[in-house]
Design a protein around this motif. Sequence first.
Motif, PDB file in Angstrom:
ATOM      1  N   ASP A  76      -4.560   0.146  -3.924  1.00 25.28           N
ATOM      2  CA  ASP A  76      -4.888  -0.063  -5.330  1.00 25.28           C
ATOM      3  C   ASP A  76      -3.781  -0.775  -6.100  1.00 25.28           C
ATOM      4  O   ASP A  76      -4.053  -1.613  -6.968  1.00 25.28           O
ATOM      5  N   LYS A  77      -2.546  -0.470  -5.793  1.00 18.59           N
ATOM      6  CA  LYS A  77      -1.447  -1.056  -6.567  1.00 18.59           C
ATOM      7  C   LYS A  77      -1.277  -2.553  -6.336  1.00 18.59           C
ATOM      8  O   LYS A  77      -0.575  -3.213  -7.089  1.00 18.59           O
ATOM      9  N   TYR A 118       0.837  -1.197   0.000  1.00 20.92           N
ATOM     10  CA  TYR A 118       0.000   0.000   0.000  1.00 20.92           C
ATOM     11  C   TYR A 118       0.871   1.245   0.000  1.00 20.92           C
ATOM     12  O   TYR A 118       2.073   1.212   0.248  1.00 20.92           O
ATOM     13  N   GLU A 119       0.212   2.367  -0.307  1.00 21.64           N
ATOM     14  CA  GLU A 119       0.856   3.673  -0.229  1.00 21.64           C
ATOM     15  C   GLU A 119       0.054   4.545   0.730  1.00 21.64           C
ATOM     16  O   GLU A 119      -1.169   4.395   0.851  1.00 21.64           O
ATOM     17  N   ILE A 120       0.733   5.429   1.419  1.00 21.89           N
ATOM     18  CA  ILE A 120       0.070   6.334   2.360  1.00 21.89           C
ATOM     19  C   ILE A 120      -0.294   7.632   1.657  1.00 21.89           C
ATOM     20  O   ILE A 120       0.566   8.287   1.057  1.00 21.89           O
ATOM     21  N   ASP A 121      -1.601   7.989   1.686  1.00 23.16           N
ATOM     22  CA  ASP A 121      -2.027   9.220   1.022  1.00 23.16           C
ATOM     23  C   ASP A 121      -1.791  10.435   1.936  1.00 23.16           C
ATOM     24  O   ASP A 121      -1.250  10.313   3.042  1.00 23.16           O
ATOM     25  N   ASP A 122      -2.223  11.597   1.473  1.00 17.28           N
ATOM     26  CA  ASP A 122      -1.980  12.839   2.212  1.00 17.28           C
ATOM     27  C   ASP A 122      -2.692  12.873   3.559  1.00 17.28           C
ATOM     28  O   ASP A 122      -2.283  13.602   4.465  1.00 17.28           O
ATOM     29  N   ASN A 123      -3.760  12.091   3.703  1.00 14.20           N
ATOM     30  CA  ASN A 123      -4.517  12.056   4.958  1.00 14.20           C
ATOM     31  C   ASN A 123      -4.041  10.963   5.906  1.00 14.20           C
ATOM     32  O   ASN A 123      -4.646  10.732   6.956  1.00 14.20           O
TER      33      ASN A 123
END
Length: 438
Positions: free
Chosen positions: A33-34, A22-27
């Motif tokens: 998704d990847k 996973y990737e960490i978003d701005d929040n």
Amino acid sequence: MSKCSCNDSDKCILHCEKDDWYEIDDNGNKNWDKSEGNINLFWKIFYEKYDSIQILFVIKNVVFPKFESQGLAKQSPRKIVFEYINNSLKFENCTFEDEISLYKYIHKLEFKECKFLANFELSKNDIEKGLTFINCTFNKNLILKNVTFKIGSKVRIKNCSMIENVNFENTTFEDLADFNKTCFNEINFYKTTFEDISVFTETIFNKKVDFKHTTFEKLSIFRNSEFIDSINLKDAIFKEKANFLEIKTDVSNRETARIIKDSFEQQNNIIEANKFYALEMKSREKELDFKENFFEWLVFKIHGLASNHSQDWILALFWIISFTFSFLTMDFVNTHYLTHIVDYILIDLLIFIGFVYGSYLTIEYEKINKFCYIGIYYIFYAFFSGDWLLKCFSNKLNPFSIMTGNEELTFSGLIYKIIIAYLIYQLIISIRQNTRRK
């Protein structure tokens, strides 16, 4: 593929770490998704291994990614719902990357040495056979509100490291609730009911704990528990005895101190009860308004400073020694150095104010060690008087000589006699309070 603990290459995806899925978003949220393909493969293999009718499922060393809507796990969204009716689930050394939310009927759940990297929520459930967390780690919140744990459904949260936030609001424990050796940062017990034994032995609470409208129907055990901030029992209801032996806490109000004191008195533990009697008196002192209740406030203040409300005999002894040094110093200076009444008054006033202020700082703020402070007074007194062997000091300190001496009584001498008599009384009472049997 990330590091894993599995020797079976076909099942490796179950046990590998998912921190690169996973990737960490701005929040600060996780975006999976990847890794959609990896997630689908994970659940396909997981269901092949565990999708069968069993009385007990034991799931070991699995690292759970995002939960999907099929088989054992049903999405709600990004939340898992286990739906095994009449079955039990046991997780050992598992890691949960995503939130766990349980809204259905659950028979029994046990987590041992598991890691929860997101919230765990269990609400509006009736748990029949129990919920257990042993040696688990919680990075986020543990939410167990609006739940009824039926008779036979024991709740154990044992030996868990720091749990950031726990919510037991409006929850009923009809059976044992055991929180032994667990550390809580914040915890909410609002309208919680313990119908059976509740155990908080060696439990640590980092922030203030308020048992508001909490009911303890049976024995509650707080032995060796530690409340780093404070505890509030003002609105709690205890229908049977509570065990607060060796509890480490400050109290947030007088009623809390009274409840704990009363618990020790019921067990004939007078020495421990006296400690909370002192806290009860301190709380009462804080309640008094300086302007509205000046004389009552003054009595409580003096009583607290003199002997910690008859609990600290060393404090009373400190006052006796230091006050005697102060009085004898004033007496010697008046006799040998002063000739005018105005000088008597001014010098006596300066010495007395200096003594009281220095003693107040020593006791209230611990600016200097009591014994060091006494040493300073000894040097100051002996330097002016030459009484290095304290012969005059010993005679004055003798309460019988004080009360029966034939020396001329001055006004300052009268004040000294009254104060020293009060301090000696506090010394005797303090020693008795710490040694009496009943």
